[in-house]
Design a protein around this motif. Structure first.
Motif, PDB file in Angstrom:
ATOM      1  N   ASN A   2     -30.027 -37.114 -11.610  1.00 16.18           N
ATOM      2  CA  ASN A   2     -30.009 -35.776 -11.040  1.00 16.18           C
ATOM      3  C   ASN A   2     -28.581 -35.388 -10.704  1.00 16.18           C
ATOM      4  N   LEU A   3     -28.189 -34.216 -11.186  1.00 22.41           N
ATOM      5  CA  LEU A   3     -26.838 -33.745 -10.920  1.00 22.41           C
ATOM      6  C   LEU A   3     -26.712 -33.295  -9.475  1.00 22.41           C
ATOM      7  N   PRO A   4     -25.581 -33.588  -8.835  1.00 24.48           N
ATOM      8  CA  PRO A   4     -25.336 -33.014  -7.513  1.00 24.48           C
ATOM      9  C   PRO A   4     -25.126 -31.511  -7.633  1.00 24.48           C
ATOM     10  N   THR A   5     -25.402 -30.800  -6.574  1.00 24.11           N
ATOM     11  CA  THR A   5     -25.127 -29.362  -6.594  1.00 24.11           C
ATOM     12  C   THR A   5     -23.623 -29.144  -6.642  1.00 24.11           C
ATOM     13  N   LEU A   6     -23.233 -27.965  -7.089  1.00 22.47           N
ATOM     14  CA  LEU A   6     -21.809 -27.664  -7.145  1.00 22.47           C
ATOM     15  C   LEU A   6     -21.203 -27.656  -5.746  1.00 22.47           C
ATOM     16  N   ALA A   7     -22.006 -27.240  -4.743  1.00 34.04           N
ATOM     17  CA  ALA A   7     -21.509 -27.243  -3.368  1.00 34.04           C
ATOM     18  C   ALA A   7     -21.118 -28.643  -2.927  1.00 34.04           C
ATOM     19  N   SER A   8     -21.935 -29.647  -3.279  1.00 31.93           N
ATOM     20  CA  SER A   8     -21.613 -31.021  -2.888  1.00 31.93           C
ATOM     21  C   SER A   8     -20.433 -31.552  -3.687  1.00 31.93           C
ATOM     22  N   VAL A   9     -20.305 -31.115  -4.941  1.00 28.27           N
ATOM     23  CA  VAL A   9     -19.138 -31.501  -5.745  1.00 28.27           C
ATOM     24  C   VAL A   9     -17.862 -30.954  -5.120  1.00 28.27           C
ATOM     25  N   GLU A 221     -25.329 -20.485  -6.440  1.00 25.51           N
ATOM     26  CA  GLU A 221     -26.626 -20.599  -7.105  1.00 25.51           C
ATOM     27  C   GLU A 221     -26.510 -20.234  -8.585  1.00 25.51           C
ATOM     28  N   LEU A 222     -25.748 -19.182  -8.892  1.00 24.47           N
ATOM     29  CA  LEU A 222     -25.528 -18.793 -10.282  1.00 24.47           C
ATOM     30  C   LEU A 222     -24.772 -19.881 -11.032  1.00 24.47           C
ATOM     31  N   ALA A 223     -23.734 -20.425 -10.395  1.00 19.90           N
ATOM     32  CA  ALA A 223     -22.938 -21.470 -11.032  1.00 19.90           C
ATOM     33  C   ALA A 223     -23.779 -22.718 -11.295  1.00 19.90           C
ATOM     34  N   ASP A 224     -24.682 -23.056 -10.370  1.00 19.50           N
ATOM     35  CA  ASP A 224     -25.573 -24.201 -10.586  1.00 19.50           C
ATOM     36  C   ASP A 224     -26.477 -23.979 -11.797  1.00 19.50           C
ATOM     37  N   LYS A 225     -26.952 -22.757 -11.975  1.00 19.19           N
ATOM     38  CA  LYS A 225     -27.801 -22.452 -13.133  1.00 19.19           C
ATOM     39  C   LYS A 225     -27.016 -22.560 -14.437  1.00 19.19           C
ATOM     40  N   LEU A 226     -25.754 -22.136 -14.402  1.00 22.44           N
ATOM     41  CA  LEU A 226     -24.925 -22.180 -15.610  1.00 22.44           C
ATOM     42  C   LEU A 226     -24.416 -23.588 -15.935  1.00 22.44           C
ATOM     43  N   MET A 232     -24.679 -26.826 -21.904  1.00 18.28           N
ATOM     44  CA  MET A 232     -24.193 -25.496 -21.548  1.00 18.28           C
ATOM     45  C   MET A 232     -22.698 -25.297 -21.795  1.00 18.28           C
ATOM     46  N   PRO A 233     -21.834 -26.297 -21.533  1.00 17.52           N
ATOM     47  CA  PRO A 233     -20.416 -26.096 -21.864  1.00 17.52           C
ATOM     48  C   PRO A 233     -20.187 -25.865 -23.356  1.00 17.52           C
ATOM     49  N   LEU A 234     -21.063 -26.412 -24.204  1.00 18.92           N
ATOM     50  CA  LEU A 234     -20.922 -26.187 -25.638  1.00 18.92           C
ATOM     51  C   LEU A 234     -21.130 -24.716 -25.977  1.00 18.92           C
ATOM     52  N   ILE A 235     -22.050 -24.061 -25.280  1.00 20.00           N
ATOM     53  CA  ILE A 235     -22.258 -22.623 -25.478  1.00 20.00           C
ATOM     54  C   ILE A 235     -20.996 -21.860 -25.085  1.00 20.00           C
ATOM     55  N   VAL A 266     -15.880 -20.168 -16.200  1.00 21.80           N
ATOM     56  CA  VAL A 266     -17.237 -20.724 -16.302  1.00 21.80           C
ATOM     57  C   VAL A 266     -17.182 -22.171 -16.767  1.00 21.80           C
ATOM     58  N   LEU A 267     -16.364 -22.428 -17.796  1.00 21.83           N
ATOM     59  CA  LEU A 267     -16.229 -23.790 -18.313  1.00 21.83           C
ATOM     60  C   LEU A 267     -15.697 -24.738 -17.248  1.00 21.83           C
ATOM     61  N   LEU A 268     -14.758 -24.293 -16.476  1.00 19.67           N
ATOM     62  CA  LEU A 268     -14.197 -25.116 -15.401  1.00 19.67           C
ATOM     63  C   LEU A 268     -15.282 -25.543 -14.421  1.00 19.67           C
ATOM     64  N   LEU A 269     -16.111 -24.605 -13.995  1.00 19.68           N
ATOM     65  CA  LEU A 269     -17.201 -24.932 -13.066  1.00 19.68           C
ATOM     66  C   LEU A 269     -18.199 -25.873 -13.715  1.00 19.68           C
ATOM     67  N   GLN A 270     -18.533 -25.613 -14.973  1.00 19.10           N
ATOM     68  CA  GLN A 270     -19.485 -26.465 -15.673  1.00 19.10           C
ATOM     69  C   GLN A 270     -18.984 -27.897 -15.767  1.00 19.10           C
ATOM     70  N   LEU A 271     -17.711 -28.064 -16.107  1.00 16.75           N
ATOM     71  CA  LEU A 271     -17.176 -29.407 -16.279  1.00 16.75           C
ATOM     72  C   LEU A 271     -17.024 -30.137 -14.948  1.00 16.75           C
ATOM     73  N   MET A 272     -16.716 -29.417 -13.881  1.00 17.71           N
ATOM     74  CA  MET A 272     -16.639 -30.062 -12.574  1.00 17.71           C
ATOM     75  C   MET A 272     -17.978 -30.691 -12.206  1.00 17.71           C
ATOM     76  N   ARG A 273     -19.050 -29.940 -12.400  1.00 19.36           N
ATOM     77  CA  ARG A 273     -20.364 -30.450 -12.017  1.00 19.36           C
ATOM     78  C   ARG A 273     -20.895 -31.466 -13.021  1.00 19.36           C
ATOM     79  N   LEU A 274     -20.835 -31.131 -14.309  1.00 16.93           N
ATOM     80  CA  LEU A 274     -21.425 -31.989 -15.332  1.00 16.93           C
ATOM     81  C   LEU A 274     -20.640 -33.273 -15.560  1.00 16.93           C
ATOM     82  N   SER A 275     -19.397 -33.328 -15.097  1.00 17.44           N
ATOM     83  CA  SER A 275     -18.645 -34.580 -15.199  1.00 17.44           C
ATOM     84  C   SER A 275     -19.261 -35.670 -14.329  1.00 17.44           C
ATOM     85  N   GLN A 276     -20.176 -35.289 -13.446  1.00 15.05           N
ATOM     86  CA  GLN A 276     -20.899 -36.245 -12.623  1.00 15.05           C
ATOM     87  C   GLN A 276     -22.113 -36.810 -13.345  1.00 15.05           C
TER      88      GLN A 276
END
Length: 380
Positions: A2-9, A221-226, A232-235, A266-276
């Motif tokens: 389970n990915l952590p939320t962006l807020a916790s990241v 919340e929007l960033a967590d969905k994205l 999603m980063p591939l898109i 958008v990519l920056l936010l995605q990679l910060m979260r998904l790198s976890q």
């Protein structure tokens, strides 16, 4: 997993994925300047650095303001000076000496612009020179941003964070319109709109706005969905590629820079979260982190590295390219370990002191609970 939320990241001591993002950006530039058409282009690599700089500087200013209730300009400028100037000026004087030695008279015209971080406007008005300093235009834009944005931040933050967000959005739109008008109507040319700060500040402003927006619950919340799925980063990368492939110079030198900056944010936010997560964990691999750590000197010295690789005529072209990248990284590592680390070790003298007892938790939580989570992470 389970990915952590962006807020916790964002509450982490060290934001994950950023060094990997830096590595991608700088390697895109190096490969493009080596003549390789990479998926992540030099245009996107430079814009990625602009967005990241706007985000990180504003994020740090916000945290300092929330903790101490003020911004120390002295400390900010000293930290930036220790980080930037030693490596920059060693490279600058080495390049001037080398170009004079090899008889490249173009260097004489760019010594003063190089010394005073005006290379971007030299390129904008005169076109890119053939000197070893031509690529310093992007660092000039960032240095001008570092000089002006803290002053603007102190003035604007008094009006409230929503006002600052609105201001940055309006500025981004104005810059986009001005860039389009100056290119398509005034015919300023590609060199001007690509290099001038007044036509590129939207990239930085979007990064600044991103830092403010991440203190808003609806945006988190929007960033967590994205960033909820590994694909999603591939898109986002596909959309960046489409933006790059759109024909017509009016788009390329007008709307495209703004579109690219939004997608890179958008990519920056995605990679910060998904790198976890598992698929993108390579962004936090020690090699990725190290290359991101030395991305600044890689950018400085990569022209030397590429030229050195091209001199190895006994190698196939593909291996000359590899050699150029390796030499660039070796020069950067020497710069970092022999020079930069000595000055970076002094930065702690200019870090803000811990929050005094008179700064209550309620003040730190002025926007939302995410800020409080960050403070908890910082103090643990």
């Amino acid at each position: 997993m389970n990915l952590p939320t962006l807020a916790s990241v964002l509450a982490s001591r060290k934001l994950p994925g950023l060094d990997g993002f830096r590595m991608i950006a700088v390697m895109a530039v190096v490969l493009a300047h080596s003549g390789v058409g990479s998926f992540f282009s030099a245009r996107h690599g430079v814009a990625g650095f602009f967005v990241l700089s706007g985000f990180l500087i504003t994020w740090l200013l916000l945290k300092e303001h929330e903790k101490a209730g003020r911004i120390s300009l002295r400390d900010f400028y000293m930290r930036r000076s220790l980080r930037i100037f030693p490596a920059y000026y060693v490279f600058l004087f080495a390049s001037i000496g080398w170009d004079l030695f090899r008889g490249n008279d173009d260097i004489k015209d760019v010594i003063l612009p190089g010394l005073f971080y005006l290379m971007n406007y030299y390129n904008a008005l005169e076109g890119h020179s053939t000197s070893s300093l031509a690529h310093l235009w992007s660092l000039a834009i960032e240095e001008q941003f570092y000089l002006l944005w803290p002053l603007a931040f102190i003035f604007l933050i008094q009006r409230g964070k929503n006002f600052v967000i609105s201001f940055l959005v309006v500025v981004s739109i104005i810059v986009m319109v001005w860039r389009t008008y100056s290119f398509s109507i005034l015919d300023f040319g590609t060199s001007y709109v690509y290099n001038a700060s007044d036509t590129r500040f939207d990239n930085l402003a979007i990064g600044c706005a991103l830092a403010f927006l991440l203190e808003k619950k609806y945006f988190l919340e929007l960033a967590d969905k994205l960033s909820s799925r590994f694909w999603m980063p591939l898109i986002t990368l596909v959309l960046l590629t489409i933006s790059r492939q759109v024909t017509g110079s009016d788009y390329t030198y007008g709307l495209a820079f703004t579109v690219d900056a939004i997608l890179l944010g958008v990519l920056l936010l995605q990679l910060m979260r998904l790198s976890q997560g598992r698929v993108w964990s390579w962004l936090n691999h020690p090699i990725s982190v190290y290359l991101g750590l030395i991305s600044y000197p890689i950018y400085l010295w990569h022209v030397w590295g590429i030229q050195a690789g091209n001199k190895l005529n006994f190698l196939p072209e593909s291996l000359q390219l590899v050699a150029g990248v390796v030499i660039s990284c070796m020069l950067a590592a020497l710069s970092y370990h022999l020079l930069e680390k000595r000055f970076l070790s002094l930065k702690h003298k200019y870090e803000r002191a811990k929050v005094g007892s008179n700064l209550t938790l309620a003040a730190v939580k002025s926007e939302n609970s995410m800020s409080a989570a960050f403070e908890k992470g910082r103090s643990s």
